[in-house]
Design an enzyme around this catalytic site. Sequence first.
Site, short mmCIF file in Angstrom:
data_model
loop_
_atom_site.label_atom_id
_atom_site.label_comp_id
_atom_site.label_asym_id
_atom_site.label_seq_id
_atom_site.Cartn_x
_atom_site.Cartn_y
_atom_site.Cartn_z
N GLN A 177 0.84 -1.21 0.00
CA GLN A 177 0.00 0.00 0.00
C GLN A 177 0.87 1.26 0.00
OE1 GLN A 177 -2.79 -0.41 3.21
NE2 GLN A 177 -3.83 -2.13 2.23
N ASP A 330 -2.13 -11.49 4.64
CA ASP A 330 -3.55 -11.54 5.04
C ASP A 330 -3.98 -12.94 5.46
OD1 ASP A 330 -3.88 -8.84 4.60
OD2 ASP A 330 -4.48 -9.12 2.51
C1 S3P Z 1 -2.81 -4.81 -0.03
C2 S3P Z 1 -1.65 -4.82 0.71
C3 S3P Z 1 -1.54 -5.41 2.05
C4 S3P Z 1 -2.72 -6.29 2.40
C5 S3P Z 1 -4.03 -5.68 1.98
C6 S3P Z 1 -4.04 -5.43 0.48
C7 S3P Z 1 -2.81 -4.18 -1.37
O1 S3P Z 1 -1.46 -4.36 3.00
O2 S3P Z 1 -2.75 -6.55 3.79
O3 S3P Z 1 -5.11 -6.52 2.31
O4 S3P Z 1 -3.76 -4.42 -2.14
O5 S3P Z 1 -1.86 -3.45 -1.67
P1 S3P Z 1 -0.03 -3.67 3.35
O6 S3P Z 1 0.49 -3.08 2.12
O7 S3P Z 1 -0.32 -2.63 4.39
O8 S3P Z 1 0.80 -4.79 3.89
#
Ligand code: S3P
Length: 453
Positions: A177, A330
Amino acid sequence: MSHDSEPQPLTAAPGKPLTGSLRPPGDKSISHRAMILGLLSIGETRVEGLLEGDDVLRTAAAARALGAGMERLGEGRWLVRGVGIGGMSDPAETLDFGNAGTGSRLIMGVVGGQPVTATFDGDASLRKRPMRRILDPLVRMGTEVLGEAEGGRVPLTLRGPREAIPITYETPAASAQIKSAVLLAALNAPGVTTVIEREATRDHTERMLRLFGAEVAVTPHGPGGHGRAVALTGQPTLRGTDVVVPADPSSAAFPLVAALIVPGSDVTIRGVMMNPLRTGLITTLLEMGAEIERLDEREEGGETVADLRVRASRLKGVDVPAERAPAMIDEYPILAVAAAFADGPTRMNGLHELRVKESDRLAAVADGLAQNGIAYAIEGDDLIVTGDGLPPKGGGKVATHLDHRIAMAFLVLGLATREAVTVDDGAMIATSFPSFLPTMRGLGAEVRGEVVA
Ligand code: S3P
């Protein structure tokens, strides 16, 4: 499904073997990104297999509020008319992302790189989640943060610059993210922006940016080449395109583990995305002795997909290395459930990021295990779950803390414990897997109760 609706408890009871086949809904990460890149493109983007869960629908609504045309053509089929980079307008109202961390953080990147002003908010879960990790790089790129709740949380307002400043940024946590927010802001930066990550995280943003016409160079980085340097050349012309969304491995995880732990089960899960940055759970379950066959591997929408035939298996405890965490971030709640049925301890290392998910997942999992008579320990950031190869007692009532994956994981637990398991609220399941209940019941699972949107 808003945070002020009445809790909707669900109870899963042990019963007959699970059999049959299913296709899980479209991948959540790819679905968000399809809406967002559709917004930022010139022309039309047609999406097939979109996850129509609440999280993604919030992102679609935000894209519409920022100027995109959105049309639902049929089940999972959407048409997005983009405005192009620099073509967005100020949304008239607050962008309410509900429970969606990914949607809110990625759209913060979009707004943070463009000359628009928008206010972000969400439900009680989202309001607790850290946004500093997104705001810090955006501020370096020229974003103004006009108001924020204490500690860098939503509600907050962002005003993006006329042009973003290209930067080189090393992410402080292994987070797709954060990486994606910076890359999306960098679309409006003159020059190359580089994101460095010490551990490779899911690469859907990079892949889709290329699909829409951007230049993205990815090189291994750091000791052992575990990390990545992702360099995006700013101010490309993105062109609308067709996106086929493969089935979500993070949703597939629930029927998959259910089939492993309910004696006599034999289930096929079709069309599951096999991107290696998402398959850490399957790797781990295979090490535990799970019978999972990868059948008919093929390409779909730029990703490898496969059908997974899963049979009830005797599992043994294993050590899950911390480096694997980004590829299964996840999936720890459902792995903890599988571990409760394994013989011996399963040690899951390096779970600090679990504390900042839809709930503090480390605490929520531990509490759910305790409620159901399952032995566990937390040592620093590691979770150790110890089974004896026999079904645990169950019989507990689990607090889900507005977290869809806690709800689904503990319902799966209740399909194979000696006594039924209740989760206090199933409402959030609709954020990522709206068809979870009928899907599981279709395999023969006994889940009592209903959730209404
Ligand atoms: C996601 C990244 C992950 C994951 C989330 C979806 C994404 O989070 O836990 O459900 O689509 O980029 P983080 O980037 O905070 O680890």
